[in-house]
Scaffold this active site. Structure first.
Site, PDB file in Angstrom:
ATOM      1  N   ASP A 119       0.820  -1.223   0.000  1.00  0.00           N
ATOM      2  CA  ASP A 119       0.000   0.000   0.000  1.00  0.00           C
ATOM      3  C   ASP A 119       0.844   1.258   0.000  1.00  0.00           C
ATOM      4  O   ASP A 119       0.649   2.151  -0.827  1.00  0.00           O
ATOM      5  CB  ASP A 119      -0.900   0.069   1.246  1.00  0.00           C
ATOM      6  CG  ASP A 119      -1.999  -0.978   1.242  1.00  0.00           C
ATOM      7  OD1 ASP A 119      -2.314  -1.501   0.157  1.00  0.00           O
ATOM      8  OD2 ASP A 119      -2.534  -1.269   2.329  1.00  0.00           O
ATOM      9  N   ARG A 164       0.807   3.528  17.219  1.00  0.00           N
ATOM     10  CA  ARG A 164       0.331   4.544  16.264  1.00  0.00           C
ATOM     11  C   ARG A 164       0.616   5.981  16.686  1.00  0.00           C
ATOM     12  O   ARG A 164       1.109   6.770  15.878  1.00  0.00           O
ATOM     13  CB  ARG A 164      -1.152   4.351  15.944  1.00  0.00           C
ATOM     14  CG  ARG A 164      -1.508   3.019  15.268  1.00  0.00           C
ATOM     15  CD  ARG A 164      -0.535   2.636  14.208  1.00  0.00           C
ATOM     16  NE  ARG A 164      -1.006   1.543  13.363  1.00  0.00           N
ATOM     17  CZ  ARG A 164      -0.241   0.897  12.493  1.00  0.00           C
ATOM     18  NH1 ARG A 164       1.038   1.218  12.368  1.00  0.00           N
ATOM     19  NH2 ARG A 164      -0.720  -0.065  11.753  1.00  0.00           N
ATOM     20  N   ASP A 173      -6.795   2.098  12.632  1.00  0.00           N
ATOM     21  CA  ASP A 173      -5.524   2.812  12.551  1.00  0.00           C
ATOM     22  C   ASP A 173      -5.667   4.218  11.978  1.00  0.00           C
ATOM     23  O   ASP A 173      -4.984   5.143  12.397  1.00  0.00           O
ATOM     24  CB  ASP A 173      -4.509   2.000  11.740  1.00  0.00           C
ATOM     25  CG  ASP A 173      -4.017   0.785  12.524  1.00  0.00           C
ATOM     26  OD1 ASP A 173      -3.928   0.895  13.765  1.00  0.00           O
ATOM     27  OD2 ASP A 173      -3.731  -0.252  11.915  1.00  0.00           O
ATOM     28  N   SER A 199      -3.009  -9.690   6.413  1.00  0.00           N
ATOM     29  CA  SER A 199      -2.538  -8.337   6.708  1.00  0.00           C
ATOM     30  C   SER A 199      -1.861  -8.375   8.075  1.00  0.00           C
ATOM     31  O   SER A 199      -2.481  -8.705   9.083  1.00  0.00           O
ATOM     32  CB  SER A 199      -3.724  -7.370   6.705  1.00  0.00           C
ATOM     33  OG  SER A 199      -3.340  -6.177   7.328  1.00  0.00           O
TER      34      SER A 199
END
Ligand code: ARG
Length: 393
Positions: A15, A95, A124, A174
């Site tokens: 991505d 994060r 996220d 993922s």
């Protein structure tokens, strides 16, 4: 006047690699990539080459492992952070730190355009967007994967067309990894009714039979040594992940309530996180008064919910944390436990701050309330119920 600069939080995966070129073309911008090392196993040299080959004009690698451990993992242990009682928040905790580092680079590069690779279905994006908006209120946030309508196959085709190198391996799941855990989702795992295939796991493939016995020492709520050997928190967590994982311990199975309104089947591998939180909880129980213990459980749950929901910078999170730190001053001592396969058992614990008294608790010797004391206590203790029952029956 050159073109705009966009700072992209870069994981090295498909991505974000495609995003480098996509951002460059769509915004006529120079893309600067930032990769934050929070302990994910990654070939950072190959990653930088990939970023450059995809069109990044500049790449930053920020080693944030020690900060991740001190500012995020240590508090998570003190707050027994398990979302919905099972998920140690490995992805969620990293994060805000990644966002912080990316914002620092953006400031240094004199731009307010910040991009990240999250999709519109995950938690996220909430964590990244809110952290960036907090730390840079005038930021323009771009999430290419929320804008483009590409499937995974489309992305691969896009990369091929433009000669962008992508990671050779590429699991069908993922994956998000850091020091505190490995999150696995997607593909067949998405069906919550079927067992997760063994190939999804890496950290917890069982290589050692039998059991591992470990003693962890805590100082004011923070683990400081394993089997008598003092280690910094990064090494301690790494060691426990490898050691306990080799016995097959550390898997989490979860049908999780996401922030974005739906349930999703997720699995995790987090041997160190689970063992440290279970041990720390035991030590808190050893030390706290029952009132402290019950109140702390409420604080823990609220803290974990806030972190999961992307609210790391919510004032309440910090306020709860302060009281948690204060209470953890007394959480020192050692906990011994064993693991085998998925099993975890506490074997014993010791703390200089434990109110436990052998003399009082023992059935053999020492203190005994008299019959009179016991009768008096029980009658007054139960009086509310006794009186209520008298009028109702
Ligand atoms: N569901 C977990 C969370 O929200 C893990 C997310 C994993 N992220 C990923 N990109 N695979 O914290």
């Amino acid at each position: 006047m050159g073109s705009d600069k966009i700072v992209l939080s870069y994981s090295g995966g498909l991505d974000t690699t495609v995003a480098i070129r996509w951002l460059t073309e769509r915004y006529n911008a120079e893309v600067i990539t930032v990769t934050v090392d929070v302990g994910q196993p990654e070939d950072f040299k190959a990653l930088e080459e990939r970023a450059k080959a995809a069109g990044a004009v500049k790449h930053y690698l920020v080693d944030a492992k020690a900060e991740f451990a001190e500012r995020f993992i240590a508090p998570a242990v003190k707050m027994n952070a398990l979302y919905e009682d099972v998920y140690p928040l490995s992805t969620a905790l990293a994060r805000p730190l990644i966002a912080e580092k990316v914002v620092e680079v953006a400031k240094k590069e004199g731009t307010n355009m910040i991009a990240h690779g999250s999709t519109s279905k995950g938690n996220d994006q909430v964590r990244f967007d809110l952290a960036i908006m907090t730390l840079m209120p005038d930021a323009t946030i771009i999430a290419p994967a929320r804008i483009w309508k590409m499937t995974r196959e489309d992305e691969i085709a896009y990369a091929r067309q433009r000669g962008i190198p992508i990671k050779a391996e590429s699991s069908k799941f993922s994956i998000d990894e850091n020091l505190w855990g490995r999150s696995i989702e997607g593909d067949v795992i998405s069906d919550p009714s079927i067992e997760v295939p063994e190939e999804a796991f890496e950290w917890t493939r069982r290589r050692n039979q039998g059991k591992a016995v470990v003693e962890v020492e805590f100082e004011s709520g923070v683990p400081v040594s394993v089997n008598g050997k003092r280690m910094n928190l990064v090494d301690l967590v790494k060691f426990l992940n490898e050691y306990l994982g080799s016995y097959g311990f550390g898997r989490v199975e979860h049908l999780e309530n996401r922030v974005v309104g739906f349930k999703s089947r997720e699995v995790y591998e987090a041997p160190a996180a689970l063992a440290l939180i279970y041990s720390h909880k035991d030590l808190e129980k050893t030390v706290y008064t029952p009132r402290e213990l019950r109140f702390k459980r409420l604080m823990d749950q609220e803290w974990a919910d806030l972190v999961y929901q992307g609210l790391w910078f919510e004032p309440l999170r910090e306020e709860i944390q302060k009281l948690g730190d204060e209470m953890n001053r007394w959480v020192s001592g050692t906990v011994r436990f064993e693991v085998d396969g998925s099993g975890f058992r506490i074997l014993g614990r010791r703390s200089p701050y434990s109110p436990f008294s052998e003399k009082i608790a023992s059935y053999n010797k020492g203190w005994y309330p008299s019959d009179e004391q016991a009768r008096g206590f029980i009658e007054i203790w139960g009086m509310h119920s006794l009186l209520a029952n008298r009028v109702r029956r």
